[in-house]
Each structure stands twice: as C-alpha cells, then as structure tokens.
Design an enzyme around this catalytic site. Structure first.
Site, PDB file in Angstrom:
ATOM      1  N   ASP A  12      27.636  58.664   0.513  1.00  0.00           N
ATOM      2  CA  ASP A  12      26.766  59.428  -0.376  1.00  0.00           C
ATOM      3  C   ASP A  12      26.663  60.926  -0.109  1.00  0.00           C
ATOM      4  OD1 ASP A  12      26.414  56.730  -0.702  1.00  0.00           O
ATOM      5  OD2 ASP A  12      24.292  56.725  -0.251  1.00  0.00           O
ATOM      6  N   GLU A  38      23.557  50.681  11.547  1.00  0.00           N
ATOM      7  CA  GLU A  38      24.249  51.126  10.335  1.00  0.00           C
ATOM      8  C   GLU A  38      25.361  52.117  10.700  1.00  0.00           C
ATOM      9  OE1 GLU A  38      21.586  52.979   7.567  1.00  0.00           O
ATOM     10  OE2 GLU A  38      22.996  52.870   5.886  1.00  0.00           O
TER      11      GLU A  38
HETATM   12  C1  9WN Z   1      22.715  54.014  -2.118  1.00  0.00           C
HETATM   13  C2  9WN Z   1      23.899  49.705   1.259  1.00  0.00           C
HETATM   14  C3  9WN Z   1      24.368  51.086   0.825  1.00  0.00           C
HETATM   15  C4  9WN Z   1      25.864  51.312   1.081  1.00  0.00           C
HETATM   16  C5  9WN Z   1      26.265  52.771   0.894  1.00  0.00           C
HETATM   17  C6  9WN Z   1      25.344  53.635   1.755  1.00  0.00           C
HETATM   18  C7  9WN Z   1      23.886  53.392   1.374  1.00  0.00           C
HETATM   19  C8  9WN Z   1      22.471  53.602  -0.661  1.00  0.00           C
HETATM   20  C9  9WN Z   1      21.293  54.365  -0.092  1.00  0.00           C
HETATM   21  O1  9WN Z   1      23.567  52.037   1.545  1.00  0.00           O
HETATM   22  O2  9WN Z   1      23.694  53.849   0.047  1.00  0.00           O
HETATM   23  O3  9WN Z   1      23.686  53.200  -2.696  1.00  0.00           O
HETATM   24  O4  9WN Z   1      20.170  54.054  -0.504  1.00  0.00           O
HETATM   25  O5  9WN Z   1      21.470  55.268   0.731  1.00  0.00           O
HETATM   26  O6  9WN Z   1      25.687  54.981   1.627  1.00  0.00           O
HETATM   27  O7  9WN Z   1      27.608  52.952   1.248  1.00  0.00           O
HETATM   28  O8  9WN Z   1      26.614  50.512   0.228  1.00  0.00           O
HETATM   29  O9  9WN Z   1      24.278  49.474   2.591  1.00  0.00           O
END
Ligand code: 9WN
Length: 438
Positions: free
Chosen positions: A169, A396
């Site tokens: 992101d 994470e």
């Molecule tokens: C937005 C769930 C997801 C991953 C993404 C990571 C994070 C979300 C957030 O978490 O994104 O989609 O709320 O930050 O960047 O890669 O799929 O683990």
C-alpha cells in the site's frame, strides 16, 4: 530457538486461531475480513494439513467474484465491524454478486498459482484434478478481467488503479501520487492506528489518497475509462504484472493437466513478456521499475517489487541471478530481503511497506530463484526468512535491520508461507550454483 517441527506446529496454531469457519482472517484485530491474496497464501498451506478447509477457503473467496471476473481485494464478513473502510464505502453495481459485500478493486492475482501449487501438494491425482476442474473457469475469468478491463492504448500490460490493489500500500513507489495532496470529500476515521503503532503504519496523506481514490473510482462505477482522465494514480506495477504472468503460466499448467486449451494464447503471453521488458526494465538498477501512466514516465524508486519478474518467470536464470545479487548487495546491512533498500531516500526500516522485511515478498523471490535453478540462493533466503520467524514470531513484518517483529500479530500469511517453506523445502538442482555476492 524453535526447531522445524516446533515451528511447523506453531504456524499451524496461528492458522487455527485465525480460522473463522468459512475463511481465515489475516490477523486477529487488524484484519478481520477475508483478503484476496492473503487467502491464496493460506490455501497453499492448508493443502498439506486440511484439504477440506483449503477448499472452503478458496470457495469463500470466489463467492466474492464479480460477474465481470474481478476478484475483490476484500470479501467483507457481514457479522464483523471494526475495520476501516467498511463495505459502505464501496457502492453497489450490477456486476457484484447479490448478497456479497465486497470492495470494488482487486489485489495481485496470486490465487491461480496458489491453486496450482496446492493442487500439486494433494496426494491423490483424482482429487486434485476434480478440484482444478471445478476452479478452472473462475480462475480464468479472474485473469481475463485484467486483460478486458485494465489495459489501455493497445499495451498488454495491466493497469493498477489503487495502492491497495498493489498489496504494498504505502510503498515509496506511490509517493508521487501521495504528493499530489488530494483529499476525500467525506471525513473518515482510521481504525488501524488504534491497533498498531502509527509509526509502523501509513501516514495521513497516504490515507487521504486512498480514500480520495475510493470515492473517485466508486463514483465512476469502477470503470477505468471513466476515471482515467481524472485519476492521479494509474500505474503498471512491476510486481503485480509479474504475478499476473506467473498466474497465467500456472493456469496453463492446470489446463494441460485437464486436457483443456491454454487459458491465454501463446502469442498473447509473448506480447505481454515483450512489453514488460520494453516498458519496465532499468539497466542501471538491474531491476524492473513501475510506470506512471498519468505522467507517461517510469517511477524511479527501487524496491523489492522490481525482483517480481524472477517469480513471474519473466527472466532467464542469468538475469535472475544478477538482479538478485545486486539487490542483496545493496541490502547487506539488512535482515533477509527488505522491501526497500536502505540507499533509497524514502527508506524507513520499521514502517510497513517502506523498508521492513515481509515474508510474502521473500517467498516470491525464493520460489522464483528455485524455478530459475538458483537453488542455493533460494535455500539460503528461505532459511534466513524462517530464522526471522523463529526469533521474532509470526508478525506481519520485521524491522529491516534489527529483525524485531512489527505490525499485526499472529499474521496468517507469515504462518502459511512458513508452512510451505518447511513442507516443501527448496528442491535440489544440479544448476543451483550460488550467485556471487560482491
Ligand atoms: C488494505 C491484509 C492486507 C494485505 C495487504 C496489506 C494490508 C490493508 C490495510 O493488509 O492492507 O488492503 O488495511 O492496510 O498491505 O497487502 O492484503 O493482510
């Protein structure tokens, strides 16, 4: 430190703790819904221990698929609140399946590759083939969606329209768009920074961009042609495109096994590969760079996404070895492979996708090196990745220099990919000479 059987057992316990029945949440408090590529990684691990649950995981994800083929990045659980943005931010369109609550953008299409690899791990050929036969059409549609709705001006590369679609992101590759200073019309309140330290998460201007784009994209009914003239963010993402290409190759392997014609004609794949090299290769950094379609120029920010082509099967083993050696060399003060090399001005070793080590991006490189025959490098990187988890838990992400675990705890894909690396150690290959570290 935990030995391999203990690590495997602990990883299994993480996936059990995150099991919500129909799907596996990525992390207990931070991410309660079902995410697209997270579930693909989880399915890969479940193949070794619980094929029934693996099938359920994928079925739940595919229930979210829109009738135009798009597999949304979030499949919302209607019984859960406490995640921002919730489903109310993604207004309905006729192509969304009735009764399903989803986001209106996608994520890197890891699922076809996960289904291929998970299928290979199933002991019975009949079971594997029946599963593949059942999933083949939706997986084809998922890939074809990008060809039909996410290309422009005759170029076969796929346009990514939101940083959340990249899965990385707040990667500094997207800072050019954050700098545009756009802000959404509606006020919003974040939830993530109440769970994880704000120092480890995206900043406010990043979220302003994310929510501005949600409003813009949804306002145009998710139609690229409609919002392209207005958006500050439309890119060829080197990692996303490489994952798509890998998925197409793996879908063809499934098609061959099922005796079906290839999902994508060989000439289409050849044209894609050529465009990928021509548009994205950067000789100076020995990486593939992303391309900003709004400005019509490459994005000169170097990150691990530029190694995606190794996983994608888009480079031969000579080039794969050179790319990997050069990246490692720049990151020799770091643990395993950080998401951003420390020589980049935007590098932040503890902030989300701006430096920390992530297990999924390492896993891409491990499996790519392995497929390229660079098995000694692949094995060494797999071991370093597992050692980080052994020392710091199923976090994470990990601080790029200290290795300390950051972000969400009990993170499913960290556990899932640890299981895959332990259950399917890097294959030995006679061609697996270690690349030089200068
Ligand atoms: C937005 C769930 C997801 C991953 C993404 C990571 C994070 C979300 C957030 O978490 O994104 O989609 O709320 O930050 O960047 O890669 O799929 O683990």
């Amino acid at each position: 430190m935990m030995d391999n059987p203990a690590l495997l057992a602990a990883a299994g316990a993480v996936l059990r703790a995150n099991d919500l029945g129909a799907y596996t949440r990525p992390s207990p408090r931070l991410y309660p819904h079902q995410w697209n590529w997270d579930s693909a990684f989880v399915a890969l691990a479940l193949a070794y221990s619980d094929p029934g649950r693996m099938e359920r995981e994928v079925d739940t994800l595919l229930r979210a698929q829109w009738t135009n083929g798009m597999l949304p990045h979030i499949h919302y659980n209607p019984g859960i609140t406490g995640y921002f943005p919730g489903p109310e931010w993604w207004p309905d369109v006729p192509v969304r399946r009735a009764g399903e609550r989803t986001s209106g953008i996608s994520q890197p299409p890891v699922l076809p590759t996960a289904v291929y690899r998970a299928g290979c791990a199933l002991p019975e050929a009949g079971v594997r083939r029946a599963w593949w036969a059942r999933l083949y059409d939706p997986l084809c549609e998922m890939l074809l969606f990008f060809r039909r709705y996410r290309t422009i001006a005759g170029c076969p590369l796929l346009v990514m329209v939101h940083p959340w679609e990249s899965g990385l992101d707040n990667s500094p590759r997207w800072d050019f768009a954050t700098r545009s200073g756009v802000r959404p019309r509606l006020p919003y309140a974040r939830h993530d920074t109440g769970v994880v330290s704000p120092a480890e998460r995206p900043r406010t201007p990043d979220y302003d961009l994310y929510m501005y784009l949600v409003e813009l994209i949804a306002g145009h009914r998710y139609d690229l042609a409609g919002f392209f003239p207005e958006t500050p963010f439309a890119v060829y993402d080197a990692l996303f495109n490489a994952i798509w290409y890998r998925a197409a190759l793996d879908l063809d392997r499934i098609a061959a096994d099922l005796g079906r014609p290839p999902a994508l004609p060989a000439d289409a794949l050849a044209a894609f590969r050529e465009a990928y090299h021509e548009r994205l290769w950067d000789e100076r950094s020995a990486l593939f760079l992303d391309f900003d379609l709004c400005a019509g120029r490459p994005i000169h920010v170097e990150t691990i996404a530029g190694l995606g082509a190794i996983f994608g099967g888009l480079v031969d083993s000579g080039r794969a070895g050179r790319m990997y050696a050069a990246y490692r060399d720049r990151c020799r003060a770091c643990r395993a492979l950080p998401s951003v090399p420390p020589d980049q001005s935007a590098y932040e070793p503890g902030r989300y996708w701006r430096g920390p080590v992530w297990v999924n991006t390492n896993w891409f490189v491990v499996r790519g090196l392995e497929e390229a025959g660079l098995t000694a490098d692949a094995r060494a990187l797999a071991d370093e990745t597992l050692d980080l988890i052994r020392a710091h838990g199923f976090c994470e992400y990990f601080h790029a220099s200290s290795g300390v675990g950051l972000g969400g705890q009990e993170f499913s894909w960290t556990a899932a990919l640890a299981i895959d690396l332990l259950m399917r150690p890097v294959a030995a290959s006679p061609g697996g000479a270690r690349t030089e570290r200068r």
